[in-house]
Enzyme design. Sequence first.
Site, short mmCIF file in Angstrom:
data_model
loop_
_atom_site.label_atom_id
_atom_site.label_comp_id
_atom_site.label_asym_id
_atom_site.label_seq_id
_atom_site.Cartn_x
_atom_site.Cartn_y
_atom_site.Cartn_z
N ILE A 129 28.64 -27.73 68.87
CA ILE A 129 29.12 -27.03 70.08
C ILE A 129 28.91 -27.92 71.30
CG2 ILE A 129 28.93 -24.95 71.50
CD1 ILE A 129 27.48 -23.59 69.16
N GLU A 183 13.81 -25.61 55.81
CA GLU A 183 12.97 -26.69 55.29
C GLU A 183 11.88 -26.13 54.37
OE1 GLU A 183 13.52 -29.91 56.30
OE2 GLU A 183 15.13 -29.25 57.62
N LYS A 198 15.44 -27.16 72.30
CA LYS A 198 16.82 -27.13 72.78
C LYS A 198 16.91 -26.43 74.13
CE LYS A 198 18.46 -27.17 68.01
NZ LYS A 198 18.75 -26.31 66.84
#
Lengths: 420, 420
Positions: A129, A183, A198
Amino acid sequence: MVGVGIIGVGTVGQSVVSILERNRDIITARAGKEIRVLKGVVRDLSKDRGVAIPLTTNPYEVTDDPKIDIVVELMGGVEEPYRLVKRALEHKKAVVTANKALLAYHRYELSDLAGDLPFEFEASVAGGIPIIKALRDGLSANHIEALRGIMNGTCNYILTEMDQRGRPFDEVLQEAQRLGYAEADPSFDIDGYDAAHKLLILASIAYGIDAKPEEILVEGIRSIDRIDFEFAREFGYTIKLLAIAKRRGEQIELRVHPTLIKSREMIAKIDGVMNGISVIGDAVGETMFYGPGAGGDATASAVVSDIIEIARGGKCAPMLGYKKPLEEGFHLAPKELITSKYYLRLVVTDRPGILAKIASIFATMGISIESMLQRGGSQEAATLLLSTHRCLERDFQQALTTLKRQPFVQESPVMIRIED
Amino acid sequence: MVGVGIIGVGTVGQSVVSILERNRDIITARAGKEIRVLKGVVRDLSKDRGVAIPLTTNPYEVTDDPKIDIVVELMGGVEEPYRLVKRALEHKKAVVTANKALLAYHRYELSDLAGDLPFEFEASVAGGIPIIKALRDGLSANHIEALRGIMNGTCNYILTEMDQRGRPFDEVLQEAQRLGYAEADPSFDIDGYDAAHKLLILASIAYGIDAKPEEILVEGIRSIDRIDFEFAREFGYTIKLLAIAKRRGEQIELRVHPTLIKSREMIAKIDGVMNGISVIGDAVGETMFYGPGAGGDATASAVVSDIIEIARGGKCAPMLGYKKPLEEGFHLAPKELITSKYYLRLVVTDRPGILAKIASIFATMGISIESMLQRGGSQEAATLLLSTHRCLERDFQQALTTLKRQPFVQESPVMIRIED
């Protein structure tokens, strides 16, 4: 011709090489120049990467090579890439990185070091994005009133499965690990740190704020239970792990936590591993940007778009969006001064008078209860699901501390913030 | 200091002046320079614009003024703004425009005329959503496989009201006119031309295609009835006016028409006057960009972001995204070679054997029917709602022509294309 060197040829690096190859026609037309990957740096030369580029284990063969114009850092980690990216900048290379941790800790030093050299990082937030460019360039006329992002696909997948299929957290997490969405050690994702990194990058572009991951409120989704979705549905909400930035005057709230949000909101409609960021600007109103937040090709799409931007004509926008500092800057709001509505799940002894007791504990802190559901549990215990009106985080936390001390409270209460 | 002149000080122009004033602090920091509106051009000086800038009726005082660096064209129309923008470029001004009609007809001439001068037009498509920059810069690594946009808020408002409240088309249109969502002459919006202009601009960035509005398939929403939403709901669809671009090898389908689209798709979830564009790239997968497609402040947000981009450092990306032409270009697919699934509403005489007749007309053209609903109408007539499997537009149109000639077909059939 533009020469590119890649440090770290894993899934994303391989996709970068492959996209540059298979979309060579359109990329050359858009960039105006041929873009060629001249070298890749790997830790282990014996492993087959499936790419037809020369490989080396020596990163200086990329950072120092005069034929290389753009250094693409895809190795992960913080201090080693920081050292290498610095070295690339010292050798006057443009830099592209997908490394959110590097930027969460060192974006301001890197911005200073880069100076007039291009430094792009579209892939570091929300994969494919183009949210960095949207915020930095497309919405630059706006004061950002609020930003709410679903920026961790693992968490969104788990919450979507719990919500839509009523499956328990542990089962969905194990499945996500089997499918490769999570993970082996999932804590970076499900405890909210990935989204926090982020958020900090976006907050720098929106507000020019230099905060570190340790300074902001970060909570993960481990304590969410299927019963919380029952309450959510009853009152028109769903539960998402949101990264939130909010402006109140010059104070900026930055926080990552599971959130009850109205189901009718666009951001609430994002299901599964997909990502999305809703941005509210004072001029534009609400915009939303949706797409895949991870995956080799989606992430590489962002990396290659950065390479094209650099090949087209050097540096257009400043790295973090500001050509010069804001005269009156923004400040990180202290965690305890956040305001929110709260949802609380309490397991209490099923006796008369308990509810009055709970209400009075909240009332003492000036907090009023908005709605409540009771669910019978075992013979001796009842589950209370309640929500409050808007109040200060500090006051709610104090009420919570008092509640935990009550003998009728049988389990540690679970709190989820509500966005309205 | 960057000097700006505005040609056309209406709602959007007033918002541009107001945003530059009230967000001066953050805009100056982001642009690195003060941005000042030096002059505005209006048709009628006696009208109060509520802005504190010098006004003139002579556009050359803006296009020719050496103190003006950026000419912002917000007057609307095609030939007059074309002449003025040309003149501004001849005087070496950077240009910003929100004028989709100007670009639908003259974008390639303007791109040639601009050369190295910045020419930005973010506001021309989908108002405040930064879709031009997303497609040109953020997704530049991708071949665009498909693009589907809700880019006309008037149509989306009407269709949403018809769908969610079962209201008839005429009633909602009149209301939209009262609320100011639709023009007194609504044909530009509801017959699809507005969306077609925007689609052509996006198609140039995605594919480098120079098509004119007259060359592509454009159908509006006048023939949609409430009963069509019944069929849609029954089979998991909703109805939207979509602007669609699709790549099949080197052939590009460009079309604007009401469309049955699965309700679970993100683009189908966009309600009311909001806009959104879903873009599918070969590398990134599906991304979607959502926001307000009209309104003074939202549109001005895009205009001011263009001004900031130019103030920051001149021209970064080429106007339409290509530094040089594609070696193997794309071509506009002929309308009749579009492939689609189709929905058809037929009012037929209610007699045995009719359905067999209809099926055989389709079968003759090699078209098979996928699903059907029958709705009793008057005593003598039944309404048939049916959908086909994927076929060629040419074949479907031929079957339709044959159908219309049948004596048992009582009203002109209504067709809606289906996106799957």
